[in-house]
Design a protein around this motif. Sequence first.
Motif, PDB file in Angstrom:
ATOM      1  N   ASP A 268       0.823  -1.495   0.248  1.00  0.00           N
ATOM      2  CA  ASP A 268      -0.145  -0.238  -0.017  1.00  0.00           C
ATOM      3  C   ASP A 268       0.752   1.248   0.273  1.00  0.00           C
ATOM      4  OD1 ASP A 268      -2.865  -1.002  -0.025  1.00  0.00           O
ATOM      5  OD2 ASP A 268      -2.947  -1.409   2.305  1.00  0.00           O
ATOM      6  N   ILE A 269       1.484   1.318   0.651  1.00  0.00           N
ATOM      7  CA  ILE A 269       3.113   1.919   0.453  1.00  0.00           C
ATOM      8  C   ILE A 269       3.920   2.511  -1.068  1.00  0.00           C
ATOM      9  CG2 ILE A 269       4.897   4.057   0.954  1.00  0.00           C
ATOM     10  CD1 ILE A 269       3.386   3.159   4.001  1.00  0.00           C
ATOM     11  N   ASP A 270       4.359   3.247  -1.815  1.00  0.00           N
ATOM     12  CA  ASP A 270       5.080   3.288  -3.210  1.00  0.00           C
ATOM     13  C   ASP A 270       6.740   3.232  -1.997  1.00  0.00           C
ATOM     14  OD1 ASP A 270       6.750   3.635  -5.293  1.00  0.00           O
ATOM     15  OD2 ASP A 270       5.655   5.237  -5.787  1.00  0.00           O
ATOM     16  N   TRP A 271       7.230   1.972  -2.214  1.00  0.00           N
ATOM     17  CA  TRP A 271       8.200   2.222  -1.237  1.00  0.00           C
ATOM     18  C   TRP A 271       9.595   2.782  -2.381  1.00  0.00           C
ATOM     19  CZ3 TRP A 271       8.135   2.274   3.191  1.00  0.00           C
ATOM     20  CH2 TRP A 271       6.706   2.073   3.971  1.00  0.00           C
ATOM     21  N   ASP A 272       9.114   2.722  -3.935  1.00  0.00           N
ATOM     22  CA  ASP A 272      10.793   3.264  -4.502  1.00  0.00           C
ATOM     23  C   ASP A 272       9.892   4.932  -4.787  1.00  0.00           C
ATOM     24  OD1 ASP A 272      11.217   0.646  -5.325  1.00  0.00           O
ATOM     25  OD2 ASP A 272       9.817   0.237  -6.799  1.00  0.00           O
TER      26      ASP A 272
ATOM     27  N   ARG B 123      11.033  -0.054   7.124  1.00  0.00           N
ATOM     28  CA  ARG B 123      11.350  -0.033   5.652  1.00  0.00           C
ATOM     29  C   ARG B 123      11.041   1.883   5.155  1.00  0.00           C
ATOM     30  NH1 ARG B 123       8.494  -4.287   1.235  1.00  0.00           N
ATOM     31  NH2 ARG B 123      10.171  -2.966   0.017  1.00  0.00           N
ATOM     32  N   ALA B 124       9.948   2.329   6.109  1.00  0.00           N
ATOM     33  CA  ALA B 124       9.815   3.924   5.848  1.00  0.00           C
ATOM     34  C   ALA B 124      11.763   4.497   6.344  1.00  0.00           C
ATOM     35  CB  ALA B 124       9.230   4.606   6.558  1.00  0.00           C
TER      36      ALA B 124
ATOM     37  N   ARG C 164      -0.910  12.634  13.891  1.00  0.00           N
ATOM     38  CA  ARG C 164      -2.108  13.776  13.713  1.00  0.00           C
ATOM     39  C   ARG C 164      -2.265  15.272  13.043  1.00  0.00           C
ATOM     40  NH1 ARG C 164      -7.131  10.924  14.084  1.00  0.00           N
ATOM     41  NH2 ARG C 164      -6.949   9.291  15.210  1.00  0.00           N
ATOM     42  N   GLU C 165      -0.824  15.825  13.851  1.00  0.00           N
ATOM     43  CA  GLU C 165      -0.341  16.557  13.238  1.00  0.00           C
ATOM     44  C   GLU C 165      -0.089  17.120  12.315  1.00  0.00           C
ATOM     45  OE1 GLU C 165      -0.065  20.294  15.522  1.00  0.00           O
ATOM     46  OE2 GLU C 165      -2.230  19.460  16.452  1.00  0.00           O
ATOM     47  N   ILE C 166       1.047  15.753  12.396  1.00  0.00           N
ATOM     48  CA  ILE C 166       1.786  15.852  11.245  1.00  0.00           C
ATOM     49  C   ILE C 166       1.069  16.197  10.044  1.00  0.00           C
ATOM     50  CG2 ILE C 166       3.470  14.301  10.315  1.00  0.00           C
ATOM     51  CD1 ILE C 166       4.372  13.103  12.905  1.00  0.00           C
ATOM     52  N   LEU C 167      -0.316  15.177   9.737  1.00  0.00           N
ATOM     53  CA  LEU C 167      -1.081  14.704   8.570  1.00  0.00           C
ATOM     54  C   LEU C 167      -1.384  16.185   8.102  1.00  0.00           C
ATOM     55  CD1 LEU C 167      -2.895  11.600   9.098  1.00  0.00           C
ATOM     56  CD2 LEU C 167      -0.926  12.412   7.917  1.00  0.00           C
ATOM     57  N   ASP C 168      -1.757  16.848   9.401  1.00  0.00           N
ATOM     58  CA  ASP C 168      -2.387  18.461   8.544  1.00  0.00           C
ATOM     59  C   ASP C 168      -1.418  19.539   7.694  1.00  0.00           C
ATOM     60  OD1 ASP C 168      -4.892  17.936  10.236  1.00  0.00           O
ATOM     61  OD2 ASP C 168      -3.901  18.924  11.790  1.00  0.00           O
ATOM     62  N   ASP C 169       0.014  18.875   7.271  1.00  0.00           N
ATOM     63  CA  ASP C 169       0.609  19.953   6.984  1.00  0.00           C
ATOM     64  C   ASP C 169       1.123  19.159   5.595  1.00  0.00           C
ATOM     65  OD1 ASP C 169       3.513  21.305   5.877  1.00  0.00           O
ATOM     66  OD2 ASP C 169       3.665  21.376   8.470  1.00  0.00           O
ATOM     67  N   PRO C 170       0.644  20.028   4.188  1.00  0.00           N
ATOM     68  CA  PRO C 170       0.819  19.215   3.539  1.00  0.00           C
ATOM     69  C   PRO C 170       1.824  19.419   2.413  1.00  0.00           C
ATOM     70  CG  PRO C 170      -0.139  21.578   3.149  1.00  0.00           C
ATOM     71  CD  PRO C 170       0.121  20.967   4.565  1.00  0.00           C
ATOM     72  N   ASP C 171       3.151  20.285   3.177  1.00  0.00           N
ATOM     73  CA  ASP C 171       4.692  20.516   2.643  1.00  0.00           C
ATOM     74  C   ASP C 171       5.793  19.554   3.466  1.00  0.00           C
ATOM     75  OD1 ASP C 171       3.456  22.804   1.518  1.00  0.00           O
ATOM     76  OD2 ASP C 171       3.698  23.788   2.500  1.00  0.00           O
ATOM     77  N   ILE C 172       5.583  18.194   4.034  1.00  0.00           N
ATOM     78  CA  ILE C 172       6.093  17.559   4.471  1.00  0.00           C
ATOM     79  C   ILE C 172       6.480  16.495   3.477  1.00  0.00           C
ATOM     80  CG2 ILE C 172       6.169  17.917   6.981  1.00  0.00           C
ATOM     81  CD1 ILE C 172       4.318  15.163   6.963  1.00  0.00           C
ATOM     82  N   GLN C 173       7.867  15.953   3.660  1.00  0.00           N
ATOM     83  CA  GLN C 173       7.717  14.332   2.300  1.00  0.00           C
ATOM     84  C   GLN C 173       6.164  13.432   2.317  1.00  0.00           C
ATOM     85  OE1 GLN C 173      10.591  13.397   1.203  1.00  0.00           O
ATOM     86  NE2 GLN C 173      11.655  14.966   1.666  1.00  0.00           N
ATOM     87  N   PRO C 174       5.727  13.608   1.220  1.00  0.00           N
ATOM     88  CA  PRO C 174       5.077  12.631   0.910  1.00  0.00           C
ATOM     89  C   PRO C 174       5.024  11.183   1.351  1.00  0.00           C
ATOM     90  CG  PRO C 174       5.317  13.316  -1.334  1.00  0.00           C
ATOM     91  CD  PRO C 174       6.261  13.420  -0.435  1.00  0.00           C
ATOM     92  N   ILE C 175       6.207   9.957   1.749  1.00  0.00           N
ATOM     93  CA  ILE C 175       6.098   9.141   2.221  1.00  0.00           C
ATOM     94  C   ILE C 175       5.516   8.905   3.586  1.00  0.00           C
ATOM     95  CG2 ILE C 175       8.649   9.060   2.368  1.00  0.00           C
ATOM     96  CD1 ILE C 175       8.807   6.111   2.160  1.00  0.00           C
ATOM     97  N   VAL C 176       6.084  10.384   4.372  1.00  0.00           N
ATOM     98  CA  VAL C 176       5.920  10.789   5.832  1.00  0.00           C
ATOM     99  C   VAL C 176       4.860  10.615   6.130  1.00  0.00           C
ATOM    100  CG1 VAL C 176       6.452  11.804   7.951  1.00  0.00           C
ATOM    101  CG2 VAL C 176       8.356  11.667   6.269  1.00  0.00           C
ATOM    102  N   ARG C 177       3.788  11.429   5.520  1.00  0.00           N
ATOM    103  CA  ARG C 177       2.276  11.176   5.223  1.00  0.00           C
ATOM    104  C   ARG C 177       1.385  10.023   5.016  1.00  0.00           C
ATOM    105  NH1 ARG C 177      -0.521  15.731   2.152  1.00  0.00           N
ATOM    106  NH2 ARG C 177      -1.762  15.745   4.148  1.00  0.00           N
ATOM    107  N   ARG C 178       2.211   9.598   4.171  1.00  0.00           N
ATOM    108  CA  ARG C 178       0.930   8.016   4.098  1.00  0.00           C
ATOM    109  C   ARG C 178       1.776   7.002   5.473  1.00  0.00           C
ATOM    110  NH1 ARG C 178      -2.944   5.449   2.027  1.00  0.00           N
ATOM    111  NH2 ARG C 178      -2.171   3.253   0.615  1.00  0.00           N
ATOM    112  N   VAL C 179       2.616   6.683   5.519  1.00  0.00           N
ATOM    113  CA  VAL C 179       3.192   6.233   7.215  1.00  0.00           C
ATOM    114  C   VAL C 179       2.484   6.980   8.184  1.00  0.00           C
ATOM    115  CG1 VAL C 179       5.409   5.575   8.251  1.00  0.00           C
ATOM    116  CG2 VAL C 179       5.426   5.583   6.035  1.00  0.00           C
ATOM    117  N   MET C 180       1.579   7.837   8.587  1.00  0.00           N
ATOM    118  CA  MET C 180       1.204   8.764   9.177  1.00  0.00           C
ATOM    119  C   MET C 180       0.007   8.095   9.272  1.00  0.00           C
ATOM    120  SD  MET C 180       3.796   9.956  11.546  1.00  0.00           S
ATOM    121  CE  MET C 180       4.569   8.608  10.943  1.00  0.00           C
TER     122      MET C 180
END
Length: 301
Positions: A34-38, A128-129, A176-192
């Motif tokens: 479910d995560i694009d690890w590449d 993996r993250a 949940r605070e991290i998820l509110d920020d659209p400017d962080i790394q996409p993989i971080v948001r997906r893991v969170m």
Amino acid sequence: MAASTRTAPPPSREEFSARLLNGSARKSYAPVVDIDWDSPVVPDTFFLPPRMVSLYGTQMWQEMSREQQIELSRQEFINLLSAGVWFENILNQALLRGLMHADVTAASTHYSLTELGDETRHMVMFGRAIAAVHGKPFQPSRIQRMTINLLPLVFQKTVLWIAALVGEEIFDALQREILDDPDIQPIVRRVMRIHVTEEARHIQFARDGARRDVPTMKRRNRFLLATIHGAGGPFYRYLFTNRAVYRRVGLDGHEGRRQARANPYFHDTTRTGFAPLAAFLEEIGLMNRISRRMWTRSNFL
């Protein structure tokens, strides 16, 4: 008329567990697929919202280059995931020990097993993250590893529910605070996103167990439990201001820890993370003067 306005009785533990099982069947993830690890790391992009980085707003932060600030956010993200693996390890060991004495036909047992499956997948996801962001995990010391393996021996019944909440709710609120920020790394948001979705059910399960068990505890045991969870404050302060994190960025570890622990911006972050759990502990009568002081001295209250 009286019958129609009567409040419905709360669900039993088995009914509550069955609901969580249904929720797991409808919405669960397999992070391996479910995560694009590449997907590559995005250049010049933070791994945590800058305001959540422990040194944000300090003198050291002002003196750092943007590259160093981003690198610090990366190392603190890696530290967060590394600690997550330790917590999941402790919880899984405790759940497995409890299942030795459980009814294998009960819905609550089936949900505990479902949670075990979730947590093992989360451990894989965190590992993996860390690799995906080209990081190196932070390893516990020998003494810490010994403690991790001893804690499941005492984390049983009501103690387990409170320990699980201390280990999960603070991370959950911060995620949940991290998820509110659209400017962080996409993989971080997906893991969170995956972790928040599945941990919500785990937190409900632990809260329900605590609500049912705490009122039946002996007064002495309730006092002890209301006291010892306060140790989570100093532990989290130690974890979130890990000197090794600062050293990896080329900073002085002792000075980095000193400035982080005196940082009002970081205090806002830790208080935000603890607020939901603090309210719940107050609600069920497990916040006493001693534990409140320990959380306050560690800047979580």
